[in-house]
Design a protein around this motif. Structure first.
Motif: not given
Length: 336
Positions: A268-270, A272-279
């Motif tokens: 989930e951290v990865v 979110a870091f790539l802008g593909l998770g929870i924003t």
């Protein structure tokens, strides 16, 4: 010649307990006793339970207000403080909202870290339920029925496992998020947003290892005497699966869940870091992503708080998962 039982009539209570035969315990009871007698395992269990309770408590409406409530008129990047000095020179303890400082909009990092446990809990439970369900069903069917069904399922998980798991998760998250951003797909896809993207990406890709384990275990169990006896009694395939085979594979499901929860939190951290998770919500991954530019300004407390929260949870889950594996796996317990 039969063995004589020891005469315990003249023994005291302590001697009777020592000489009496040990009562048979179930696998779950034996595993629980092993964990209880390990101080490290119990400490990790308590930590996991605290995270779980905090995640449940974050469902309360007060958390929704606290994560968006600015402190000190929204002044950004206030350092963590425990005490504040009054005009008379005395110090008083500040509220927990100030303990971990504030981010760029003046919102409390403390409340955002606690809210992140809600996202971690939701992703872990839902993604695990999906992946464990798929892996268990396919693995049991493949191992029990064999033939062309086994060949088809083996080809399926071999094909999926040939792609690195993290790349597969990123590709699926990109495809799902691309559709929701473009306004395509079912309305509830857009309603759940990034949380559903992460859950679906993890749940549909992480069942391969459990499927392989379940298939191998069922291949071994289907030739055992108790399964042959069940067939001789006229029991159907599905009754044999659910009453005789599946209960003997529960330890694999529990171990896979305890060890897989760590990877879900990290992925989930990865994403979110790539802008593909929870924003749109303060998850731990989103907090680390927001802190990329803050580190250049010397603002370290948001990324530190999120990283420590992830580290403590992952470490506790790893140790607890190893303890569960040692306690539940028959091979490691010396049981065939």
């Amino acid at each position: 010649m039969t063995a004589m039982a020891p005469d315990l009539s003249g023994a005291n209570a302590y001697e009777r307990d020592a000489l009496a035969p040990e009562a048979a315990r179930s696998l779950a009871s034996d595993a629980w006793q092993r964990i209880v007698h390990s101080k490290l395992s119990m400490l990790c269990l308590i930590i996991v339970v605290i995270y779980f309770l905090v995640g449940l408590a974050s469902l309360l409406p007060v958390f929704g207000r606290k994560i968006n409530e600015p402190l000190n008129d929204g002044a950004p990047y206030q350092e963590p403080r425990l005490f504040e000095q009054r005009a008379d020179g005395s110090k008083h303890l500040l509220s927990p909202a100030h303990w971990l400082g504030t981010e760029f909009q003046g919102r409390s990092v403390f409340w955002r870290v606690l809210y992140g446990s809600r996202i971690a809990l939701l992703i872990t439970v839902c993604a695990s339920a999906m992946s464990l369900g798929i892996g268990t069903v396919l693995g049991v069917i493949s191992g029990y029925f064999g033939g062309w069904v086994d060949d088809l399922i083996t080809w399926l998980y071999s094909t999926i496992s040939s792609v690195p798991w993290l790349l597969l998760v990123i590709a699926m998250a990109y495809a799902i998020q691309g559709r929701t951003t473009a306004g395509e797909g079912h309305p509830w896809l857009r309603l759940l947003g990034g949380t559903f993207t992460v859950i679906l990406s993890l749940g549909l890709t992480d069942w391969v290892s459990l499927c392989r384990l379940m298939r191998g275990e069922v291949l071994k169990l289907r030739d055992r005497d108790f399964v042959s006896a069940a067939r001789a009694m006229g029991l159907g395939h599905w009754r044999i699966l659910f009453r005789h085979i599946l209960p003997n594979t529960t330890h694999l499901i529990i171990i896979t869940f305890s060890l897989g929860a760590v990877s879900y939190v990290q992925v989930e951290v990865v994403l979110a870091f790539l802008g593909l998770g929870i924003t749109d919500k303060p998850s731990w991954g989103k907090m680390i992503d927001d802190a990329k530019l803050e580190l250049l300004r010397g603002v370290w407390w948001q990324v530190t708080a999120a990283t420590v929260a992830i580290f403590v949870l992952c470490l506790a889950l790893n140790i607890l998962g190893d303890a569960l594996r040692d306690a539940l796996d028959p091979k490691l317990r010396g049981v065939d």
